[in-house]
Design an enzyme around this catalytic site. Sequence first.
Site, PDB file in Angstrom:
ATOM      1  N   LYS A  14       0.842  -1.213   0.000  1.00 33.17           N
ATOM      2  CA  LYS A  14       0.000   0.000   0.000  1.00 33.17           C
ATOM      3  C   LYS A  14       0.879   1.265   0.000  1.00 33.17           C
ATOM      4  O   LYS A  14       0.669   2.154  -0.812  1.00 33.17           O
ATOM      5  CB  LYS A  14      -0.924   0.038   1.235  1.00 33.17           C
ATOM      6  CG  LYS A  14      -1.823  -1.185   1.378  1.00 33.17           C
ATOM      7  CD  LYS A  14      -2.765  -1.053   2.554  1.00 33.17           C
ATOM      8  CE  LYS A  14      -2.061  -0.992   3.898  1.00 33.17           C
ATOM      9  NZ  LYS A  14      -1.549  -2.304   4.364  1.00 33.17           N
ATOM     10  N   ARG A  89      -9.629   0.823   8.386  1.00 34.78           N
ATOM     11  CA  ARG A  89      -9.228  -0.531   8.775  1.00 34.78           C
ATOM     12  C   ARG A  89     -10.335  -1.243   9.544  1.00 34.78           C
ATOM     13  O   ARG A  89     -10.173  -2.402   9.916  1.00 34.78           O
ATOM     14  CB  ARG A  89      -7.984  -0.468   9.654  1.00 34.78           C
ATOM     15  CG  ARG A  89      -6.659  -0.698   8.900  1.00 34.78           C
ATOM     16  CD  ARG A  89      -5.528  -0.503   9.895  1.00 34.78           C
ATOM     17  NE  ARG A  89      -4.303  -1.168   9.553  1.00 34.78           N
ATOM     18  CZ  ARG A  89      -3.283  -0.593   8.935  1.00 34.78           C
ATOM     19  NH1 ARG A  89      -3.348   0.642   8.506  1.00 34.78           N
ATOM     20  NH2 ARG A  89      -2.164  -1.272   8.734  1.00 34.78           N
ATOM     21  N   ARG A 128      12.041  -5.413   5.487  1.00 33.44           N
ATOM     22  CA  ARG A 128      11.956  -3.970   5.743  1.00 33.44           C
ATOM     23  C   ARG A 128      12.452  -3.645   7.157  1.00 33.44           C
ATOM     24  O   ARG A 128      13.068  -2.612   7.380  1.00 33.44           O
ATOM     25  CB  ARG A 128      10.506  -3.494   5.572  1.00 33.44           C
ATOM     26  CG  ARG A 128      10.373  -1.981   5.708  1.00 33.44           C
ATOM     27  CD  ARG A 128       8.994  -1.472   5.325  1.00 33.44           C
ATOM     28  NE  ARG A 128       7.961  -1.891   6.261  1.00 33.44           N
ATOM     29  CZ  ARG A 128       6.671  -1.575   6.135  1.00 33.44           C
ATOM     30  NH1 ARG A 128       6.271  -0.872   5.092  1.00 33.44           N
ATOM     31  NH2 ARG A 128       5.788  -1.991   7.023  1.00 33.44           N
ATOM     32  N   ARG A 134      11.386   0.065  12.550  1.00 34.55           N
ATOM     33  CA  ARG A 134      10.022  -0.084  13.077  1.00 34.55           C
ATOM     34  C   ARG A 134       9.957  -1.349  13.925  1.00 34.55           C
ATOM     35  O   ARG A 134      10.137  -2.453  13.402  1.00 34.55           O
ATOM     36  CB  ARG A 134       9.008  -0.176  11.924  1.00 34.55           C
ATOM     37  CG  ARG A 134       8.676   1.170  11.319  1.00 34.55           C
ATOM     38  CD  ARG A 134       7.724   1.058  10.157  1.00 34.55           C
ATOM     39  NE  ARG A 134       6.504   0.314  10.430  1.00 34.55           N
ATOM     40  CZ  ARG A 134       5.482   0.223   9.603  1.00 34.55           C
ATOM     41  NH1 ARG A 134       5.529   0.869   8.433  1.00 34.55           N
ATOM     42  NH2 ARG A 134       4.421  -0.468   9.905  1.00 34.55           N
ATOM     43  N   ARG A 146      -0.236  -8.952  13.326  1.00 32.52           N
ATOM     44  CA  ARG A 146      -0.815  -7.898  12.472  1.00 32.52           C
ATOM     45  C   ARG A 146      -1.631  -8.515  11.343  1.00 32.52           C
ATOM     46  O   ARG A 146      -2.702  -8.013  10.994  1.00 32.52           O
ATOM     47  CB  ARG A 146       0.299  -7.016  11.896  1.00 32.52           C
ATOM     48  CG  ARG A 146       0.890  -6.081  12.936  1.00 32.52           C
ATOM     49  CD  ARG A 146       2.271  -5.607  12.541  1.00 32.52           C
ATOM     50  NE  ARG A 146       2.299  -4.783  11.352  1.00 32.52           N
ATOM     51  CZ  ARG A 146       3.419  -4.502  10.688  1.00 32.52           C
ATOM     52  NH1 ARG A 146       4.576  -4.993  11.088  1.00 32.52           N
ATOM     53  NH2 ARG A 146       3.375  -3.725   9.629  1.00 32.52           N
TER      54      ARG A 146
HETATM   55  P1  B4P Z   1       4.118  -1.757   2.114  1.00 36.28           P
HETATM   56  O1  B4P Z   1       3.230  -2.864   1.733  1.00 36.28           O
HETATM   57  O2  B4P Z   1       4.125  -0.589   1.236  1.00 36.28           O
HETATM   58  O3  B4P Z   1       3.703  -1.509   3.606  1.00 36.28           O
HETATM   59  P2  B4P Z   1       2.241  -1.177   4.133  1.00 36.28           P
HETATM   60  O4  B4P Z   1       1.244  -2.195   3.694  1.00 36.28           O
HETATM   61  O5  B4P Z   1       1.961   0.245   3.768  1.00 36.28           O
HETATM   62  O6  B4P Z   1       2.517  -1.328   5.676  1.00 36.28           O
HETATM   63  P3  B4P Z   1       1.689  -1.463   7.012  1.00 36.28           P
HETATM   64  O7  B4P Z   1       0.296  -1.882   6.754  1.00 36.28           O
HETATM   65  O8  B4P Z   1       2.539  -2.321   7.864  1.00 36.28           O
HETATM   66  O9  B4P Z   1       1.772  -0.067   7.696  1.00 36.28           O
HETATM   67  P4  B4P Z   1       0.833   1.014   8.315  1.00 36.28           P
HETATM   68  O10 B4P Z   1       1.771   2.136   8.447  1.00 36.28           O
HETATM   69  O11 B4P Z   1      -0.421   1.237   7.540  1.00 36.28           O
HETATM   70  O12 B4P Z   1       5.605  -2.258   2.163  1.00 36.28           O
HETATM   71  C1  B4P Z   1       6.059  -3.424   2.783  1.00 36.28           C
HETATM   72  C2  B4P Z   1       7.385  -3.881   2.199  1.00 36.28           C
HETATM   73  O13 B4P Z   1       7.118  -4.667   1.046  1.00 36.28           O
HETATM   74  C3  B4P Z   1       8.317  -2.759   1.747  1.00 36.28           C
HETATM   75  O14 B4P Z   1       9.623  -3.041   2.208  1.00 36.28           O
HETATM   76  C4  B4P Z   1       8.266  -2.796   0.233  1.00 36.28           C
HETATM   77  O15 B4P Z   1       9.470  -2.459  -0.391  1.00 36.28           O
HETATM   78  C5  B4P Z   1       7.926  -4.255  -0.039  1.00 36.28           C
HETATM   79  N1  B4P Z   1       7.120  -4.407  -1.270  1.00 36.28           N
HETATM   80  C6  B4P Z   1       6.059  -3.641  -1.640  1.00 36.28           C
HETATM   81  N2  B4P Z   1       5.564  -4.092  -2.832  1.00 36.28           N
HETATM   82  C7  B4P Z   1       6.344  -5.165  -3.188  1.00 36.28           C
HETATM   83  C8  B4P Z   1       6.328  -6.065  -4.305  1.00 36.28           C
HETATM   84  N3  B4P Z   1       5.429  -5.958  -5.307  1.00 36.28           N
HETATM   85  N4  B4P Z   1       7.251  -7.057  -4.344  1.00 36.28           N
HETATM   86  C9  B4P Z   1       8.162  -7.179  -3.354  1.00 36.28           C
HETATM   87  N5  B4P Z   1       8.231  -6.362  -2.269  1.00 36.28           N
HETATM   88  C10 B4P Z   1       7.330  -5.365  -2.192  1.00 36.28           C
HETATM   89  O16 B4P Z   1       0.359   0.459   9.762  1.00 36.28           O
HETATM   90  C11 B4P Z   1       1.217   0.322  10.876  1.00 36.28           C
HETATM   91  C12 B4P Z   1       0.412   0.231  12.190  1.00 36.28           C
HETATM   92  O17 B4P Z   1      -0.246   1.506  12.456  1.00 36.28           O
HETATM   93  C13 B4P Z   1      -0.738  -0.782  12.235  1.00 36.28           C
HETATM   94  O18 B4P Z   1      -0.290  -2.086  12.564  1.00 36.28           O
HETATM   95  C14 B4P Z   1      -1.640  -0.152  13.353  1.00 36.28           C
HETATM   96  O19 B4P Z   1      -1.132  -0.423  14.642  1.00 36.28           O
HETATM   97  C15 B4P Z   1      -1.514   1.343  13.120  1.00 36.28           C
HETATM   98  N6  B4P Z   1      -2.585   1.881  12.253  1.00 36.28           N
HETATM   99  C16 B4P Z   1      -2.395   2.473  11.043  1.00 36.28           C
HETATM  100  N7  B4P Z   1      -3.569   2.847  10.505  1.00 36.28           N
HETATM  101  C17 B4P Z   1      -4.543   2.473  11.388  1.00 36.28           C
HETATM  102  C18 B4P Z   1      -5.978   2.567  11.373  1.00 36.28           C
HETATM  103  N8  B4P Z   1      -6.634   3.104  10.332  1.00 36.28           N
HETATM  104  N9  B4P Z   1      -6.672   2.095  12.447  1.00 36.28           N
HETATM  105  C19 B4P Z   1      -6.032   1.554  13.501  1.00 36.28           C
HETATM  106  N10 B4P Z   1      -4.670   1.423  13.578  1.00 36.28           N
HETATM  107  C20 B4P Z   1      -3.918   1.878  12.516  1.00 36.28           C
END
Ligand code: B4P
Length: 207
Positions: A14, A89, A128, A134, A146
């Site tokens: 994402k 979420r 990552r 993190r 998670r």
């Molecule tokens: P991404 O996939 O981009 O990470 P993300 O989903 O955005 O992360 P996440 O869900 O953990 O984080 P968030 O900050 O929302 O990247 C992951 C890795 O994969 C990277 O290293 C990337 O390079 C790699 N990658 C991506 N695409 C790839 C591909 N095609 N092939 C290979 N590798 C690839 O949430 C963090 C925390 O915040 C949650 O756990 C929660 O505690 C809190 N939170 C956030 N929003 C909330 C909400 N709305 N309600 C309640 N709690 C919330």
Amino acid sequence: MLNIVLFGPPGAGKGTQSQKLIAHYKLVHLSTGDLLRAQITQGTELGLRAKKLMDEGLLVPDEVVIGMIDSALQDNKQAAGFIFDGFPRTVPQAESLDRLLAQHETRVSCMIALEVGEEELVKRLLERGKTSNRPDDQDESKIRRRVNVYNTETAQVAGYYANQHKFHALNGIGQIDGIFTQICGLIDQHQQPVVEDPAKAAAEVKA
Ligand code: B4P
């Protein structure tokens, strides 16, 4: 306005795809994860409370993230649209987003879900975690928690948008640029002007 909800489990891509989408469509990026981490960095009371939950892989309370999105919408009244990354979420968050956008006389255009299996998610997030600092990316049991929270509390948000005929799913495994092209294809469908009378429109094209 173009308002995209980017959806999927932690590590689905994402954040990665959001960076490309904001550059391509000139949208404002609203990541609740980034907003919460900014609060942690600033050492606010909200940040301190959120950090405990985030480090454990649990969700932050709905009212906290809804309040953050509310103020971000107020601060970006001139935006051409938004990418909502990691929000909503839960179903109450989705209901609140509809209500907040209606106050700004707009609505969600579509939800795009990136589908990736658990083992690939764990692999990506541990990778990552080597550089991200993190805590939630550095411990396999927290990453699996998670994913479990996503399956039990978040996945049902997809049904909320499916009921509104706005849900699209894509395979999130593959080249980042290839996935980006597919996302753009789906978004562009939603940007097509609505044709009230196809026969009249076809006649106008011929004329
Ligand atoms: P991404 O996939 O981009 O990470 P993300 O989903 O955005 O992360 P996440 O869900 O953990 O984080 P968030 O900050 O929302 O990247 C992951 C890795 O994969 C990277 O290293 C990337 O390079 C790699 N990658 C991506 N695409 C790839 C591909 N095609 N092939 C290979 N590798 C690839 O949430 C963090 C925390 O915040 C949650 O756990 C929660 O505690 C809190 N939170 C956030 N929003 C909330 C909400 N709305 N309600 C309640 N709690 C919330």
